[in-house]
Design an enzyme around this catalytic site. Structure first.
Site, PDB file in Angstrom:
ATOM      1  N   LYS A  76      25.455  85.209  33.702  1.00 16.53           N
ATOM      2  CA  LYS A  76      24.943  84.827  32.435  1.00 16.53           C
ATOM      3  C   LYS A  76      24.464  86.120  31.740  1.00 16.53           C
ATOM      4  CE  LYS A  76      21.627  82.552  34.553  1.00 16.53           C
ATOM      5  NZ  LYS A  76      22.370  82.542  36.005  1.00 16.53           N
ATOM      6  N   THR A  77      24.018  87.202  32.362  1.00 20.35           N
ATOM      7  CA  THR A  77      23.653  88.418  31.619  1.00 20.35           C
ATOM      8  C   THR A  77      24.875  89.219  31.303  1.00 20.35           C
ATOM      9  OG1 THR A  77      21.535  88.880  33.177  1.00 20.35           O
ATOM     10  CG2 THR A  77      22.487  90.740  32.035  1.00 20.35           C
ATOM     11  N   ASP A 121      16.022  86.478  29.496  1.00 18.48           N
ATOM     12  CA  ASP A 121      16.500  85.776  30.968  1.00 18.48           C
ATOM     13  C   ASP A 121      15.348  84.937  31.324  1.00 18.48           C
ATOM     14  OD1 ASP A 121      17.984  85.694  33.180  1.00 18.48           O
ATOM     15  OD2 ASP A 121      17.672  87.572  34.025  1.00 18.48           O
ATOM     16  N   THR A 170      17.930  79.763  35.269  1.00 23.28           N
ATOM     17  CA  THR A 170      18.631  79.150  36.618  1.00 23.28           C
ATOM     18  C   THR A 170      17.987  77.685  36.840  1.00 23.28           C
ATOM     19  OG1 THR A 170      16.866  80.167  37.604  1.00 23.28           O
ATOM     20  CG2 THR A 170      18.876  81.367  37.915  1.00 23.28           C
ATOM     21  N   ARG A 229      28.753  87.871  42.258  1.00 19.81           N
ATOM     22  CA  ARG A 229      27.727  88.990  42.485  1.00 19.81           C
ATOM     23  C   ARG A 229      27.738  89.164  44.170  1.00 19.81           C
ATOM     24  NH1 ARG A 229      22.150  87.880  40.358  1.00 19.81           N
ATOM     25  NH2 ARG A 229      22.991  89.042  38.582  1.00 19.81           N
TER      26      ARG A 229
END
Length: 363
Positions: A76-77, A121, A170, A229
């Site tokens: 997302k980032t 965020d 999230t 990640r």
């Protein structure tokens, strides 16, 4: 992680945890793709976002507000930074927990440049007063700044330059409908399949100057929980092992040996995950058993078991949540190489330990 929450409690720093902490953030910045063409996976989201951004560029307008939802570590980032790069615009990064008052948000909004990207965020954790101010800012590019208190308070309208808000969450279900409806484009980020993770690993290995063969990449991808990640973190740990105990080249054997050292098994379960499963199977005969009892048996807090270990075990089909308690699935017995207890004969008493509750007291 409360199913998807990055801020959930954890008993310890986990190599398979999806939150970015410490060195991860710096390494992630170096490994992030810079444009949509480089971005691996999320094909539908990528294609849809590409259309939105190209259309905005052709009109010479700012892009619609974008909402990205999904588990931590899925990109997302990264996508927010790609949006800024594709629109050739600066980006301002903040988070919901950092905005506790409407004044905090007003200060950020009033300093934005025309066309700037504001990345917010964990937007679902923003305070309610700031949230209500954001409604008007997103829709009319205007905020009302309250000056003074009580009956003498005055609302001064402040015009804002057109900007694009990129919200990431999230837990999309916690967003109020009025806020969710103001986003022009919404996208849900899915977990990656092993083939996509292999592409991520090969790309990251090239940037890290690590030699890796396809079988080695597949071994790491299969233990990465569908999350880029985690795949990049495991790759770095395997790289260290290959550098110290081998010739530096990552093969399937080297990857498997390295991840045994870090206690990550073939399905991506770590020590905590296996401890929960082993307690459920060996002490309680596969359940059902209450969450608090299971947590005591594992030696962890109730919240740690529920929010850190259980989401992945449920997603993998190894554990089920039922009204009577937690229950192991046949896949859990097979994964740990154990045989399920025999069911009680018709009209007969259950074998001691078959439900697990009697077995605790040795009866």
């Amino acid at each position: 992680m409360n199913w998807d929450d990055e801020t959930a409690p954890a008993a310890e720093e986990r190599i398979v945890g999806a939150a970015a902490e410490g060195d991860d953030q710096a390494v992630e910045a170096a490994l992030r793709p810079k444009d949509l063409a480089e971005f691996v996976g999320q094909e539908k989201v990528r294609q849809q976002l590409d259309l939105v951004l190209k259309a905005a560029r052709q009109r010479g307008a700012t892009a619609d507000h974008v909402l990205l939802s999904g588990a931590p570590g899925l990109g997302k980032t990264t996508l927010s930074m790609i949006i800024a790069a594709e629109m050739n615009a600066p980006i301002r990064i903040t988070s919901g927990p950092a905005i506790q008052h409407a004044g905090d948000l007003a200060a950020i909004l009033s300093s934005l440049q025309e066309g700037e990207i504001l990345f917010l965020d964990e937007i679902h954790r923003m305070s309610r007063p700031a949230e209500e101010m954001l409604y008007m800012a997103m829709e009319d590019f205007r905020v009302d700044v309250i000056v003074g208190k009580g009956p003498g308070a005055t609302a001064i309208p402040l015009e804002l330059p057109p900007f694009t808000l990129v919200g990431a969450t999230t837990r999309a279900g916690l967003l109020p409908p009025p806020l969710r409806d103001r986003f022009g484009f919404t996208a849900h980020m899915e977990f990656y399949d092993p083939a996509e993770l292999q592409r991520v690993i090969h790309r990251s290995a090239g940037l890290l100057d690590v030699e890796i063969d396809p079988a080695g990449a597949a071994e790491i991808a299969g233990r990465s929980r569908g999350t880029p990640r985690i795949a990049n973190r495991l790759l770095r740990r395997v790289r260290d092992y290959a550098q110290v105990r081998a010739d530096g080249r990552i093969t399937r054997e080297i990857a498997a040996a390295a991840l045994r050292v870090y206690e990550v098994d073939s399905r991506g379960l770590d020590r905590l995950d296996r401890a929960v499963l082993e307690a459920l199977l060996k002490l309680f005969g596969g359940g059902p058993v209450g969450l608090s009892t299971l947590a005591v048996a594992v030696g962890e807090e109730r919240e740690t078991v529920e929010e850190v270990a259980e989401p992945f075990l449920v997603r993998e089909g190894l554990l089920a949540r039922t009204p009577r308690g937690r229950v192991a699935t046949p896949a859990a017995w097979a994964h740990l190489g154990l045989v399920p207890p025999q069911a009680a004969p018709p009209g007969g008493a259950a074998r001691p330990g078959a439900t697990g509750q009697q077995g605790l007291f040795g009866t």
